[in-house]
Design an enzyme around this catalytic site. Structure first.
Site, short mmCIF file in Angstrom:
data_model
loop_
_atom_site.label_atom_id
_atom_site.label_comp_id
_atom_site.label_asym_id
_atom_site.label_seq_id
_atom_site.Cartn_x
_atom_site.Cartn_y
_atom_site.Cartn_z
N GLU A 1 0.67 -1.25 -0.03
CA GLU A 1 -0.44 -0.14 0.35
C GLU A 1 0.79 1.06 0.28
OE1 GLU A 1 -2.84 -0.37 -0.58
OE2 GLU A 1 -3.03 -2.54 0.16
N GLU B 1 -0.20 -2.30 -9.89
CA GLU B 1 -0.34 -3.55 -8.94
C GLU B 1 1.11 -4.13 -8.37
OE1 GLU B 1 -2.14 -3.83 -6.45
OE2 GLU B 1 -3.35 -1.78 -7.29
N ASP C 1 3.36 -4.54 -5.70
CA ASP C 1 3.85 -5.92 -4.85
C ASP C 1 4.91 -5.82 -5.05
OD1 ASP C 1 1.16 -6.89 -5.15
OD2 ASP C 1 1.55 -7.91 -6.88
ZN ZN Z 1 -2.89 -2.20 -4.86
#
Ligand code: ZN
Length: 633
Positions: free
Chosen positions: A482, A541, A545
């Site tokens: 995040e 994303e 990650d």
């Molecule tokens: Zn995410």
């Protein structure tokens, strides 16, 4: 763990037993670590509401409203006896319209009744000034989940056929005759087809800064002659509106060509069909089951959820944050809140160190990045405040002359009015975008804020029974994921206050763009067993990650008892997932998150420590040459 398999497919090696045994529930598209937690919470909450149904002692006002709605939703006899009657006032309002001018005159009334319309206004933070909120404007969604489905003629025919079939069944339950159904559906599909060329694909929409296209009132008036958009926005907020943010310029540019008197009959049929679908879940059991058939077919869900579960979700979806707050306070509590907050701050500190040690950024950019991390606000467990509309809601039951559909309209009207009240006002940054009972977490670029609902703070993500290395491979990596969203290809365009502003030196921005391209290439076209990953769709994303995993590993390495294998294993464990073929393929087309197997395997292959620890060589499938590894954060 199978020593040979782990070098070829680490995800499979770690999750072998689970993947063998896991069963996808009949009313779900998949089962995963996320979903297992979700189902546990669902059971807890359903048991609670069953208890509260008999005994409401000690419940606060908002929870009492939730229980009152639940009682209504679970009065199946009453729902059957009302049949499709509750939707009649909605249909009447649509049927009354005879022209586009009529739609314009009644627009506000229709919006307040949450009737699906071909275009809509929404108040959100101004990307350029996160302390103010402005109108965004966009078109309705298409019937199929992505524009790419319309581009392949064979696929399109198949899915439109499925949509026609399921919607025909639904409409006949409402009492429509076959000829009427044919006409309404073909006209509705005609309007849908007009929207296709001006709708963004999921890949285009993933670049969400491109959603920001401010147009002055004057520009809007020059472009659009067929509908007084500015006038409608102004009457909704009862003040002057000097600009709209178009979420899609193509739609604005084609507005008059699509939204005109000649096409009005298509628009009207589209409204009838759309609203028959969207309100179906509030009516009889047969209608709600038929109303969900298309979505289930698209996701490969075998059966509709039970009516008991559906009744729970009717009430829960209306009061999710209220129930979430109860869940967080009861099952998580202030002590856990403090523990986890501490973990997040620890992760933030690791992140700061990593930025300081970064080798590809110039000092000037580093300084700005550090400022952004320092300004991050952290929310854990459950929110301090709930939106006001829960307090304002006044639930009336059947005896008081109401029904589920009407209650849903009343609540959505309060929510929409709450949204309009935000216009030209600073945002309330204490409000969350998801309930504390949701197994998820998020970063808000406009608030430069990370939120970890109580629901995700459980095994296998986090548990006192797990070793610290396992917790870092689980919740630690989620937390750092995040934080990394503040620096993904979208987040990096916003500054520490949450406003869209370029804080990068030119050289660093170019380097970052190159690295983002490398990340796209790393995932693009990689086979998953059910289709290929789209590198561009999933880049934000994958950057998150990758940054998250590296930061969490660094934190774990500082532990006196750090254990590489436990760390890697838990990372692979949290992504365990088994989905229907339809669902897996749907996600490859529309989901910005990478496929679970690649989130586990590719991210580990991309870590030098993983390669060294397992002594991988070129022959191993988990091997990735170090010069091909992509390290951004
Ligand atoms: Zn995410």
């Amino acid at each position: 763990m199978n020593k040979e398999l782990l070098k070829q497919n680490y995800y499979q090696a770690v999750n072998e037993k689970w993947l063998d045994k896991a069963v996808i529930p009949g009313d779900q598209p998949a089962i995963s670590a996320f979903l297992e937690l979700h189902l546990d919470i669902e059971k807890t909450l359903m048991d609670l509401v069953a208890k509260w149904n008999d005994d409401q002692k000690g419940l606060n006002e908002n929870l009492l409203k939730f229980v009152k709605l639940y009682k209504m939703a679970s009065d199946f006899e009453k729902r059957e006896s009302l049949g499709s009657k509750p939707i009649e006032p909605v249909l009447k309002k649509i049927l009354k319209l005879t022209s586009l001018k009529d739609l314009e005159d009644n627009y506000q009334d229709l919006v307040f009744d949450s009737i699906s319309l071909p275009f809509h206004f929404h108040v959100m933070q101004d990307f350029k000034n996160s302390n103010n909120q402005v109108f965004y404007f966009g078109a309705a969604k298409l019937f199929l989940p992505d524009t790419s489905y319309y581009q392949n003629e064979e696929r399109k025919q198949q899915l439109i056929g499925l949509f026609t079939h399921t919607t025909t069944q639904l409409m006949s339950l409402y009492g429509y005759q076959p000829e009427e159904i044919n006409q309404l559906l073909s006209e509705a599909l005609k309007f849908d087809s007009l929207l296709v060329p001006v709708t963004k694909s999921s890949v285009e929409a993933a670049d969400y800064v491109k959603m920001y296209n401010p147009l002055s009132a004057k520009e809007i008036k020059e472009k659009i002659k067929n509908f007084d958009l500015i006038g409608k926005a102004e009457s909704a907020v009862e003040q002057s509106v000097d600009k709209l943010i178009a979420t899609n310029l193509d739609f604005i540019n084609a507005f008059d060509e699509i939204i005109n008197e000649e096409n009005f009959k298509f628009i009207k049929s589209w409204m009838i069909v759309s609203n028959l679908i969207s309100f179906s879940s509030h009516l009889t059991d047969a209608i709600r089951v038929a109303g969900g058939a298309f979505t289930r077919a698209l996701s490969g869900i075998k059966e509709a959820r039970s009516k008991e579960k559906d009744a729970f979700y009717y009430a829960y979806n209306s009061f999710s944050q209220v129930v979430g707050l109860y869940y967080g306070e009861t099952y998580f509590g202030p002590k856990a809140k403090e523990d986890v907050r501490h973990m997040v701050h620890e992760m933030v500190d690791v992140y700061k160190e990593r930025i300081k040690d970064n080798t590809w950024l110039e000092d000037e950019t580093k300084e700005k990045a550090l400022k952004k991390v320092a300004a991050l606000s952290v929310h854990v467990g459950y929110p301090d405040e709930l939106p006001k509309y829960y307090e304002q809601a006044d639930i009336k039951n059947y005896d008081e002359g109401s029904n589920l559909l009407l209650e849903s309209i009343k609540l959505r009207k309060l929510i929409y009015k709450d949204n309009l009240n935000r216009f030209n006002n600073p945002p309330n940054k204490n409000l969350w975008m998801m309930p504390a009972s949701m197994v998820n977490a998020y970063y808000s670029p406009q608030n430069n804020q990370i939120v970890f609902p109580a629901a995700i703070l459980q095994k296998p993500y986090y548990s006192l029974e797990q070793t610290a290395s396992e917790n870092y491979g689980g919740i630690g990596a989620v937390m750092a994921h995040e934080i990394s969203h503040a620096f993904d290809n979208n987040g990096a365009k916003f500054d520490e206050t949450g406003s869209l502003a370029n804080w990068w030196t030119e050289k660093d921005l170019t380097a970052f763009k190159e690295k983002s391209k490398d990340m796209i290439a790393l995932f693009d076209g990689v086979e998953t067993g059910y289709g290929k990953c789209n590198g561009e769709l999933t880049v934000s994303e994958n950057i998150a990650d990758s940054g998250g995993l590296r930061a969490a590993l660094e934190a774990s390495k500082k532990l006196p008892d750090h254990d590489y294998e436990l760390f890697f294993k838990n990372w692979a464990r949290v992504w365990r997932k088994k989905g229907s073929l339809e669902y897996n393929q749907l996600l490859l087309t529309i989901d910005v998150h990478g496929p679970a197997i690649l989130r586990a395997n590719m991210q580990l292959s991309n870590l030098p420590e993983f390669q060294d620890y397992y002594k991988l060589s070129k022959e191993d499938k988990m091997y990735l040459a170090k010069e091909k590894m992509v390290s951004i954060w």
